[in-house]
Design an enzyme around this catalytic site. Structure first.
Site, PDB file in Angstrom:
ATOM      1  N   ASP A   1       0.816  -1.218   0.000  1.00 40.90           N
ATOM      2  CA  ASP A   1       0.000   0.000   0.000  1.00 40.90           C
ATOM      3  C   ASP A   1       0.852   1.271   0.000  1.00 40.90           C
ATOM      4  O   ASP A   1       2.004   1.271   0.420  1.00 40.90           O
ATOM      5  CB  ASP A   1      -0.847   0.048   1.288  1.00 40.90           C
ATOM      6  CG  ASP A   1      -2.015  -0.912   1.251  1.00 40.90           C
ATOM      7  OD1 ASP A   1      -1.974  -1.870   0.461  1.00 40.90           O
ATOM      8  OD2 ASP A   1      -2.952  -0.710   2.027  1.00 40.90           O
TER       9      ASP A   1
ATOM     10  N   HIS B   1       3.503  -2.483   3.275  1.00 37.16           N
ATOM     11  CA  HIS B   1       3.533  -1.145   2.675  1.00 37.16           C
ATOM     12  C   HIS B   1       4.779  -0.823   1.859  1.00 37.16           C
ATOM     13  O   HIS B   1       5.899  -1.179   2.239  1.00 37.16           O
ATOM     14  CB  HIS B   1       3.395  -0.090   3.774  1.00 37.16           C
ATOM     15  CG  HIS B   1       2.021  -0.028   4.357  1.00 37.16           C
ATOM     16  ND1 HIS B   1       1.566  -0.955   5.255  1.00 37.16           N
ATOM     17  CD2 HIS B   1       0.985   0.822   4.139  1.00 37.16           C
ATOM     18  CE1 HIS B   1       0.312  -0.668   5.580  1.00 37.16           C
ATOM     19  NE2 HIS B   1      -0.065   0.398   4.912  1.00 37.16           N
TER      20      HIS B   1
HETATM   21 ZN   LIG Z   1      -2.651   3.181   3.089  1.00 37.93          ZN
END
Ligand SMILES: [Zn+2]
Ligand SMILES: *[C@@H]1O[C@H](CO)[C@@H](O)[C@H](O)[C@H]1NC(C)=O
Ligand SMILES: *[C@@H]1O[C@H](CO)[C@@H](O)[C@H](O)[C@H]1NC(C)=O
Ligand SMILES: *[C@@H]1O[C@H](CO)[C@@H](O)[C@H](O)[C@H]1NC(C)=O
Ligand SMILES: *[C@@H]1O[C@H](CO)[C@@H](O)[C@H](O)[C@H]1NC(C)=O
Ligand SMILES: *[C@@H]1O[C@H](CO)[C@@H](O)[C@H](O)[C@H]1NC(C)=O
Ligand SMILES: *[C@@H]1O[C@H](CO)[C@@H](O)[C@H](O)[C@H]1NC(C)=O
Ligand SMILES: *[C@@H]1O[C@H](CO)[C@@H](O)[C@H](O)[C@H]1NC(C)=O
Length: 350
Positions: free
Chosen positions: A139, A296
């Site tokens: 992400d 992430h």
């Molecule tokens: Zn995010």
């Protein structure tokens, strides 16, 4: 004298190549994260800024002259579920009262609900159907200094699903293009990363709409999937996303890599979360259905941690593939001339 001018020429040629911020390939050659994080001018983005909201600002409305967006919103407006926005865009729900037991809106933030209460909404994708498989994804990109991480994935011939923030795509467009050039799948992750259940209908629409438009402008593909920031989704937001052609992708496991260093989450906690997922894989927990873990492309730590854990993950699971591949979704974009391999055709990891 002659030798040194030749050397100087060679040196400046190499230097110039390492700083090429005009093409995807040139930009991908910048290995130093600090150099890569310097912002740069990119004409297609610069020329289009009038048709986009302010970069990194929460979008609360559709731009006044965006007739396409306005019509699209108008077409769904009257059928959006009547669920009031709650909390703040920054994710403060402390003043919100909600019937968790009944969970009328399938509000993930309160109950981790991924099966909508409203008929006609598809369940969120929180795991992948293929056994012993990890739907591999990251992400919050494109991160400005991601080349070492992307180089590493390329060396492993490993593709992933990248959930891109629209503002970041506009800020680092060549980094976004690299994801497509490298064969990763792109999903949207809103324009400015707000908690979506706090947004008005128009605000939620605009956050998704402009992130899709940014991805299309920069990478020439239109995503068909999205992930809500902080997982904050309910049936109202799912409905708006569905009307925009976006499947909601969640996760079953959270590495908490994004939170390392805050709220009692240490790097040991994060490593423990990776280790626990791999232990589960080893003990057969995913023999029936595969997994998705939240990780992430956010900063040096999250990307380096992904790299450090990669060999172990690849050993713990039979397959590490983008989520579209684990779904056999060979056309992951609206444009039908782009395809990803099916699961059976997928050769990675090697
Ligand atoms: Zn995010
Ligand atoms: C909207 O207006 C801005 C500012 O005048 C302009 O730059 C942009 O091109 C316009 N967008 C559309 C879709 O007409
Ligand atoms: C959307 O619908 C609501 C009522 O359901 C209405 O108040 C609002 O004006 C509509 N918005 C637009 C842009 O038409
Ligand atoms: C905008 O959204 C961010 C979260 O992405 C939040 O922290 C911030 O408070 C929001 N700004 C406003 C003005 O609500
Ligand atoms: C961190 O952990 C300590 C001890 O368990 C606890 O008292 C404190 O409230 C925690 N802080 C946060 C922000 O969770
Ligand atoms: C993270 O930073 C360290 C120290 O500067 C560096 O050696 C490493 O290559 C960086 N990792 C990534 C993924 O950029
Ligand atoms: C993907 O396609 C393969 C080959 O047809 C099939 O064996 C597998 O069950 C499919 N998986 C999913 C999730 O559709
Ligand atoms: C797909 O078609 C679009 C035009 O619709 C074009 O801009 C794009 O370059 C094509 N992509 C590929 C991978 O051929």
């Amino acid at each position: 004298m002659r030798t040194s001018s030749v050397l100087l020429l060679l040196f400046s040629a190499v230097g110039a190549q390492a700083q090429d911020r005009t093409t995807e390939a040139g930009d991908a050659g910048i290995e130093d994260p600090d150099a890569e994080c310097q912002s740069y001018y990119y004409a297609p983005v610069s020329n289009a800024m009038g048709s986009f909201p302010t970069i990194r600002a929460n979008v609360t409305s559709i731009l006044a002259n965006d007739t396409v967006g306005q019509q699209k919103f108008l077409a769904m407006n009257s059928s959006i579920p009547n669920i009031a926005p709650r909390g703040t865009l920054g994710g403060d729900f402390s003043q919100v009262t909600y019937d968790q037991a009944a969970d009328p809106d399938c509000w993930w933030t309160q109950t981790q609900c991924v099966t909508p209460k409203l008929a006609d909404l598809k369940p969120d994708v929180a795991s992948v159907p293929e056994p012993r498989t990890l739907g591999y994804g990251f992400d919050d990109g494109p991160a400005c200094g991601h080349n070492r991480f992307y180089n590493y994935l390329a060396e492993q011939n490993q593709k992933a699903t990248m959930f891109f923030i629209g503002s970041n795509v506009m800020w680092f467009p060549l980094e976004a293009q690299r994801a497509v050039a490298d064969g990763h799948q792109i999903c949207a992750h809103t324009w400015s990363h707000p908690s979506m259940t706090a947004a008005t209908n128009e605000g939620a629409f605009a956050e998704l709409w402009y992130s899709i438009q940014a991805i299309k402008l920069v990478t020439n593909v239109t995503p068909t999937c999205w992930r809500p920031p902080r997982g904050d989704v309910d049936d109202r937001i799912r409905y708006i996303a569905t009307q925009l052609g976006l499947e909601t992708i969640m996760w079953g496991f959270d590495s908490f890599d994004w939170e390392a260093g805050t709220n009692n989450i240490t790097t040991d906690t994060v490593q423990g979360n990776y280790d626990s997922l791999m232990a589960k894989a080893g003990s057969g927990a995913f023999d029936g259905i595969g997994a998705i873990m939240l990780t992430h492309e956010l900063n040096n730590y999250t990307m380096q941690t992904a790299m450090d854990n990669y060999p172990k993950l690849a050993a713990a699971f039979d397959h590490l593939v983008p989520i579209a591949v684990a779904q056999n979704k060979t056309q992951p974009y609206v444009e039908t001339n782009y395809s990803m391999p099916s699961f059976a055709d997928c050769a990675y990891p090697l």
